[in-house]
Design a protein around this motif. Structure first.
Motif, PDB file in Angstrom:
ATOM      1  N   GLU B 395      25.522 137.541  73.776  1.00 42.48           N
ATOM      2  CA  GLU B 395      24.298 136.986  74.361  1.00 42.48           C
ATOM      3  C   GLU B 395      24.103 135.504  74.076  1.00 42.48           C
ATOM      4  O   GLU B 395      23.392 134.817  74.803  1.00 42.48           O
ATOM      5  N   SER B 396      24.722 135.019  72.997  1.00 39.57           N
ATOM      6  CA  SER B 396      24.431 133.659  72.545  1.00 39.57           C
ATOM      7  C   SER B 396      25.140 132.602  73.375  1.00 39.57           C
ATOM      8  O   SER B 396      26.279 132.794  73.830  1.00 39.57           O
ATOM      9  N   GLY B 397      24.469 131.465  73.529  1.00 43.70           N
ATOM     10  CA  GLY B 397      25.103 130.301  74.141  1.00 43.70           C
ATOM     11  C   GLY B 397      26.223 129.765  73.277  1.00 43.70           C
ATOM     12  O   GLY B 397      27.084 129.008  73.729  1.00 43.70           O
ATOM     13  N   TYR B 398      26.214 130.153  72.011  1.00 39.41           N
ATOM     14  CA  TYR B 398      27.272 129.743  71.086  1.00 39.41           C
ATOM     15  C   TYR B 398      28.334 130.844  70.943  1.00 39.41           C
ATOM     16  O   TYR B 398      29.022 130.925  69.929  1.00 39.41           O
ATOM     17  N   GLY B 399      28.419 131.699  71.949  1.00 38.89           N
ATOM     18  CA  GLY B 399      29.405 132.787  71.900  1.00 38.89           C
ATOM     19  C   GLY B 399      30.815 132.327  72.223  1.00 38.89           C
ATOM     20  O   GLY B 399      31.774 132.973  71.828  1.00 38.89           O
ATOM     21  N   TYR B 400      30.952 131.229  72.950  1.00 40.76           N
ATOM     22  CA  TYR B 400      32.260 130.703  73.372  1.00 40.76           C
ATOM     23  C   TYR B 400      33.096 131.817  74.006  1.00 40.76           C
ATOM     24  O   TYR B 400      32.632 132.505  74.890  1.00 40.76           O
ATOM     25  N   TRP B 401      34.312 132.015  73.499  1.00 38.40           N
ATOM     26  CA  TRP B 401      35.182 133.058  74.057  1.00 38.40           C
ATOM     27  C   TRP B 401      35.233 134.226  73.059  1.00 38.40           C
ATOM     28  O   TRP B 401      35.792 134.091  71.977  1.00 38.40           O
ATOM     29  N   LYS B 402      34.592 135.312  73.391  1.00 35.38           N
ATOM     30  CA  LYS B 402      34.536 136.514  72.550  1.00 35.38           C
ATOM     31  C   LYS B 402      34.048 136.192  71.131  1.00 35.38           C
ATOM     32  O   LYS B 402      34.464 136.794  70.142  1.00 35.38           O
ATOM     33  N   GLY B 403      33.193 135.195  71.022  1.00 37.46           N
ATOM     34  CA  GLY B 403      32.600 134.874  69.723  1.00 37.46           C
ATOM     35  C   GLY B 403      33.335 133.798  68.946  1.00 37.46           C
ATOM     36  O   GLY B 403      32.939 133.461  67.828  1.00 37.46           O
ATOM     37  N   TYR B 404      34.425 133.269  69.520  1.00 41.92           N
ATOM     38  CA  TYR B 404      35.223 132.263  68.812  1.00 41.92           C
ATOM     39  C   TYR B 404      35.389 131.015  69.680  1.00 41.92           C
ATOM     40  O   TYR B 404      35.539 131.119  70.899  1.00 41.92           O
ATOM     41  N   ASN B 405      35.400 129.841  69.039  1.00 38.68           N
ATOM     42  CA  ASN B 405      35.702 128.604  69.737  1.00 38.68           C
ATOM     43  C   ASN B 405      37.077 128.112  69.295  1.00 38.68           C
ATOM     44  O   ASN B 405      37.209 127.486  68.232  1.00 38.68           O
ATOM     45  N   PRO B 406      38.108 128.374  70.086  1.00 39.25           N
ATOM     46  CA  PRO B 406      39.472 128.001  69.655  1.00 39.25           C
ATOM     47  C   PRO B 406      39.641 126.499  69.483  1.00 39.25           C
ATOM     48  O   PRO B 406      40.442 126.061  68.649  1.00 39.25           O
ATOM     49  N   VAL B 407      38.889 125.708  70.241  1.00 32.44           N
ATOM     50  CA  VAL B 407      39.012 124.248  70.128  1.00 32.44           C
ATOM     51  C   VAL B 407      38.669 123.794  68.707  1.00 32.44           C
ATOM     52  O   VAL B 407      39.356 122.948  68.123  1.00 32.44           O
ATOM     53  N   ALA B 408      37.618 124.376  68.138  1.00 34.63           N
ATOM     54  CA  ALA B 408      37.211 123.992  66.780  1.00 34.63           C
ATOM     55  C   ALA B 408      38.293 124.379  65.769  1.00 34.63           C
ATOM     56  O   ALA B 408      38.616 123.602  64.862  1.00 34.63           O
ATOM     57  N   PHE B 409      38.854 125.576  65.932  1.00 33.76           N
ATOM     58  CA  PHE B 409      39.883 126.020  64.979  1.00 33.76           C
ATOM     59  C   PHE B 409      41.157 125.178  65.103  1.00 33.76           C
ATOM     60  O   PHE B 409      41.779 124.831  64.091  1.00 33.76           O
ATOM     61  N   VAL B 410      41.536 124.837  66.338  1.00 30.77           N
ATOM     62  CA  VAL B 410      42.726 124.001  66.535  1.00 30.77           C
ATOM     63  C   VAL B 410      42.500 122.621  65.914  1.00 30.77           C
ATOM     64  O   VAL B 410      43.377 122.076  65.243  1.00 30.77           O
ATOM     65  N   ALA B 411      41.301 122.065  66.110  1.00 33.45           N
ATOM     66  CA  ALA B 411      40.989 120.740  65.560  1.00 33.45           C
ATOM     67  C   ALA B 411      41.063 120.748  64.032  1.00 33.45           C
ATOM     68  O   ALA B 411      41.636 119.842  63.421  1.00 33.45           O
TER      69      ALA B 411
END
Lengths: 57, 484
Positions: B395-411
């Motif tokens: 439901e969250s706008g901060y859900g990204y993709w299935k609850g994870y933001n891969p861009v942040a983890f890659v960075a």
């Protein structure tokens, strides 16, 4: 609208207070830019002076 | 309004302004009591292995100055602004589920390890006191006895933790002035043993052939030491009454107290030829004063352990989801302290190799700090939507993709790789570029730039992360908060 599962009345009350217009609890607080720049300038000047003094050792 | 502040604090819910405990002075004392703990002496002792007194002072002020400034901005500002738990605010960056991964990694490997260092130092301090009182023949200052005392310290920490944040504030108010006095007394005692001229002429404990490299290693150690505050400060800043009351105590308290104590640590280490603070006290102050100082250090470390553990437990409960929120504070506290206890069985991994340990910490925290800095101040212009932070991943706008933001983890991963390529944390061998760049700052630049570009060209284009939504639509115009 159904309440999301992790929400309880306490959390809901807090979020409502944060979002409420003219509420004393509403989010409004910001760090004035001058506070940030004062610390940056003081740090930079101190660093340069110490670099000259300390690294000449 | 019938809200339970302690319950909300422990569950990671936003604390309202009327519930906040700490103004400028109280938060300053909390910061001072945290920063002037004996890990700052340990930091100074480690710096003294690389450089002499003058270069050490420069490297400590520069290194801590840079890193504490970053930490004073994030996580302090978002946590103070919204009153939310630190790892809950990270959901806006890593996703609702992704922030839990960050929380677990940081809590277990950083907060638990720091608490273990403090516990081991309590072990060393008490062991030295007992050794002085009973004589070296009657007491074996072995790693086993140190670990046993460390485990007892962890048990006492658990009991103190049951008191909640009010106890932490109260203890900080009492102990901080005493810790400042102890540090100043140590400084005076150092100068009863050596003159200023002798001190600045003293060679580092392990003199290096390349003095510039040694200076850069010292700066890097101090940048890492400052960044180590990143997981801790958010959960303390949410108890402050204004953003300014969160910011300045960091700059004054964490920076000032860390620098003072680390410099005193350098002086003591250079004077006495040891980097272990618990070895300094008796030679500096004599038997009676030395034993009293060691006993006091043991108590002071306990308070720092309580603060560290409180932050870790708040993170676990606040960011850990519904199942953990149903568990009692006492049980989660106990659960947090288990890895702390396990680490005390491996003193070589943390206490005895402090410099390398700080390097490991910086590998993770430098890019994390950079990503949060870029997201909060550049991409979101200092605004989060608190309601979205608490919704489920679906439901969250901060859900990204299935609850994870891969861009942040890659960075963050790219930033960590940049660090390791500049300074190997296992061998502590620097690359040829380290001498010009250091490791933490390039790591932050890599992570920050990659995150910014990734968000711009991948996340925003995919319509993820609630970047297009103007958060807090009812926000009042920025006023000038008082430093209360």
């Amino acid at each position: 609208m159904p309440m999301p599962s992790e929400f309880d009345s306490d959390l809901e009350e807090r979020l409502t207070a944060l979002e409420a217009k003219d509420s004393p609890e509403a989010v409004s607080d910001r760090l004035p830019a001058k506070d940030f720049w004062i610390s940056v300038v003081v740090l930079t000047v101190a660093s340069v002076l110490l670099l000259v003094w300390g690294y000449s050792a | 309004m019938s809200l339970d502040t302690d319950r909300a604090a422990s569950k990671g819910y936003p604390l309202l302004k009327s519930e906040r405990l700490w103004g400028f002075w109280k938060y300053s004392w909390v910061n001072v009591s945290l920063a002037i703990a004996t890990w700052a002496f340990l930091q100074g002792g480690s710096v003294a292995t690389f450089v002499g007194a003058k270069a050490a002072i420069a490297s400590i002020v520069i290194g801590y100055g840079i890193s504490v400034l970053f930490v004073a901005l994030v996580p302090n500002i978002p946590s103070a602004r919204y009153g939310a738990e630190h790892f809950v605010t990270l959901r806006s960056i890593f996703g609702v589920k992704g922030a839990r991964v960050v929380m677990i990694v940081v809590t277990v490997f950083s907060l638990a390890a720091w608490a273990a260092i403090l516990a081991l130092m309590v072990g060393h301090a008490v062991s030295n006191v007992v050794g002085q009182l009973l004589g070296p023949d009657a007491w074996t200052n072995s790693s086993i006895s140190i670990t046993v005392i460390a485990l007892l310290a962890i048990l006492v920490t658990w009991v103190l933790l049951l008191g909640g944040p009010k106890v932490i504030g109260r203890v900080g108010t009492i102990l901080a002035p005493a810790l400042v006095v102890l540090t100043i007394v140590m400084l005076i005692l150092v100068f009863t043993h050596v003159s200023w001229g002798e001190l600045i002429a003293a060679e580092p404990l392990e003199p290096a052939k390349n003095k510039h490299l040694a200076f850069m290693l010292a700066i890097e150690l101090n940048v890492g030491g400052g960044l180590a505050w990143w997981p801790v400060m958010g959960n303390l800043a949410r108890h402050t009454k204004s953003v300014r009351a969160a910011y300045w105590p960091n700059v004054v308290g964490i920076f000032g107290a860390s620098v003072l104590a680390a410099i005193v640590g350098v002086f003591a280490a250079l004077t006495l030829g040891s980097e272990d603070p618990t070895v300094w006290m008796v030679p500096l102050g004599g038997a009676v004063l030395g034993i009293a100082a060691l006993a006091f250090i043991a108590v002071a470390n306990l308070t720092s352990m309580v603060s560290q553990a409180y932050t870790g437990i708040s993170a676990i409960i606040g960011g850990g989801g519904a199942w953990l929120r149903r568990r009692s504070w006492a049980l989660v506290s106990f659960g947090f302290l288990v890895p702390v206890a396990v680490i005390t069985f491996f003193p070589d991994a943390v206490y005895n190799n402090y410099g390398r340990f700080v390097s490991w910490i910086a590998i993770a925290l430098a890019p994390l700090c950079a990503v949060q800095l870029v997201d909060f101040f550049l991409l979101r212009r200092g605004r989060l939507d608190p309601r979205e932070l608490y919704k489920s991943a679906e439901e969250s706008g901060y859900g990204y993709w299935k609850g994870y933001n891969p861009v942040a983890f890659v960075a963050v991963a790219a930033g960590s790789i940049a660090y390791v390529s500049l300074l190997n944390p296992v061998s502590y061998t620097p690359s040829s570029l380290f001498i010009y760049l250091g490791a933490s700052i390039p790591s932050m630049l890599v992570a920050g730039i990659l995150y910014y570009l990734g968000t711009l060209y991948v996340v925003k284009r995919a319509g993820k992360g609630a970047y297009s939504v103007r958060a807090s639509p009812v926000e009042k115009p920025a006023d000038q908060p008082r430093m209360n």
